[in-house]
Design an enzyme around this catalytic site. Structure first.
Site, short mmCIF file in Angstrom:
data_model
loop_
_atom_site.label_atom_id
_atom_site.label_comp_id
_atom_site.label_asym_id
_atom_site.label_seq_id
_atom_site.Cartn_x
_atom_site.Cartn_y
_atom_site.Cartn_z
CG ASP A 1 -1.85 -1.12 1.30
OD1 ASP A 1 -2.20 -1.66 0.24
OD2 ASP A 1 -2.27 -1.49 2.43
CE1 TYR B 1 2.67 -7.35 3.78
CE2 TYR B 1 1.79 -9.57 3.94
CZ TYR B 1 2.04 -8.43 3.21
OH TYR B 1 1.67 -8.38 1.88
#
Lengths: 250, 250
Positions: B53, B111
């Site tokens: 993102d 992540y």
């Protein structure tokens, strides 16, 4: 009038340094004064412990200002941190004696300098460490740190052309520690001349990389010729960590 | 044609995310392709393991590209890192099998998400941690992490409206660790839906802060209603740490 002491943390990468330049909003001092004006509706001038260079950082810069405002300190801190940009943080706010002066009363400072010493640079540490990929001889590096400690005329390790005031200073400690690719240097002293930490740092690295001999340090102390010392390490690796004051002035 | 695999680290704060948008230079993919064109004089399209993102970071994004260039990998890496901005770093470059595909062959990802959990924010960590000053119940936080692990239909924890493909995924691990003011969350799974890590993260925090009950997690799995889950945590705390590939494809 109340006298209020600020302890300030800032990431200097977006700023032209501590000291306000005219009406510029691109300095730390300017930013804080702007928000203080908003909060107190007074024209407040804050006094820093000293300047920091364009791009340099602080974890514990100290400043003070006088105000007629009766706002509780908690509330003032909250409002300051709400309106300041996120890279300038007021860590502490306290009311101090009316004679406290952040610059005149400072009796010592601690700086950190960070070096990224690896072939591959870091995407995250690029604005907080100096990328210096050359191999370093850790014995020479240690020796250079030791030789820079003491009480000397440091004018050859500063950007001052000449000075009417004494340029003798005492550096009490230069400590180095490696964590992975990062070398962390801590400098403690009663005061540092203009660019002195950055030029000592550049000299330490140039000695450790074999670019200049260790003896250069003694020569620069003796002959006071800036050009013989090492390069000026960039501001982006420099952090003002702490300013020391006499106990009764805290 | 050689097939070259890149391992990339980037600080996403200045970018609109991984994926190239038209001719925009404000994406990681766009920046790397631009420099590859300079170096190889070919129009190269790189294939990322997946998007990240706008504002999100990576320590180990993986991509691959085909080239006719015979330049040694060492030299190519050096040139890439020289011409790329300092917040995008090529950590590794290796020649791989012609069938290696960074997206299709990815079989898992790790992540990290960082939360700044203290009243006073940080001047340095503002773009790499999510400032969440509310007090957190660590037992509830732990329980929320555990309940989100497993094999489930995660569509209610994603920003997908609907999907023709399966939205069942396996999250194998959510581990949390506190270091001072920073909470570090590690998420490991075979794949994550659009915004899934950020919505799980927001849900974990909202549960731990007492804003929503722990049972909400089971309800969202059962009813698949995104609106019942927690807030979407901002991209700035998110890091793509690692992409896993089958051993024979490395």
């Amino acid at each position: 009038m109340r006298n209020i002491k600020l302890t300030i943390e800032y990431d200097g990468r977006r700023y032209l340094g501590w000291q306000r330049l005219g009406d510029s909003d691109k300095t730390i001092q300017g930013k804080i004064e702007g928000v203080l004006k908003q909060i107190t509706e007074e024209d407040i001038e804050i006094i820093g412990s000293g300047r920091t260079d364009s791009g340099a950082h602080a974890r514990g810069q100290v400043a003070n200002f006088k105000t007629a405002s009766t706002m509780p300190l908690d509330e003032m801190q909250l409002l300051l941190n709400r309106y300041l940009p996120r890279d300038i943080i007021i860590k502490e706010l306290e009311e101090v004696h009316e004679r406290f002066h952040a610059r005149y009363n400072a009796e010592g400072k601690k700086y950190s300098y960070y070096v990224w010493n690896a072939v591959i640079p870091s995407a995250f540490e690029g604005y907080h460490t100096y990328y210096y990929p050359q191999e370093l001889d850790m014995d020479k590096l240690q020796a250079a740190c030791e030789r820079l400690v003491g009480t000397h005329d440091y004018i050859g390790f500063s950007s001052l052309k000449k000075s009417k005031k004494s340029t003798v200073r005492t550096v009490s400690e230069i400590v180095v520690e490696r964590k992975g690719s990062i070398l962390h240097f801590a400098f403690v002293g009663e005061g540092f001349l203009y660019n002195m930490v950055r030029i000592m740092m550049g000299t330490i690295l140039d000695v450790a990389a074999g670019k200049i001999p260790l003896e250069t340090i003694d020569e620069v102390f003796a002959n006071k010729v800036r050009a013989n010392a090492g390069a000026t390490a960039p501001a982006l690796g420099l952090f003002l960590d702490e300013v020391y004051y006499p106990a009764e002035q805290k």
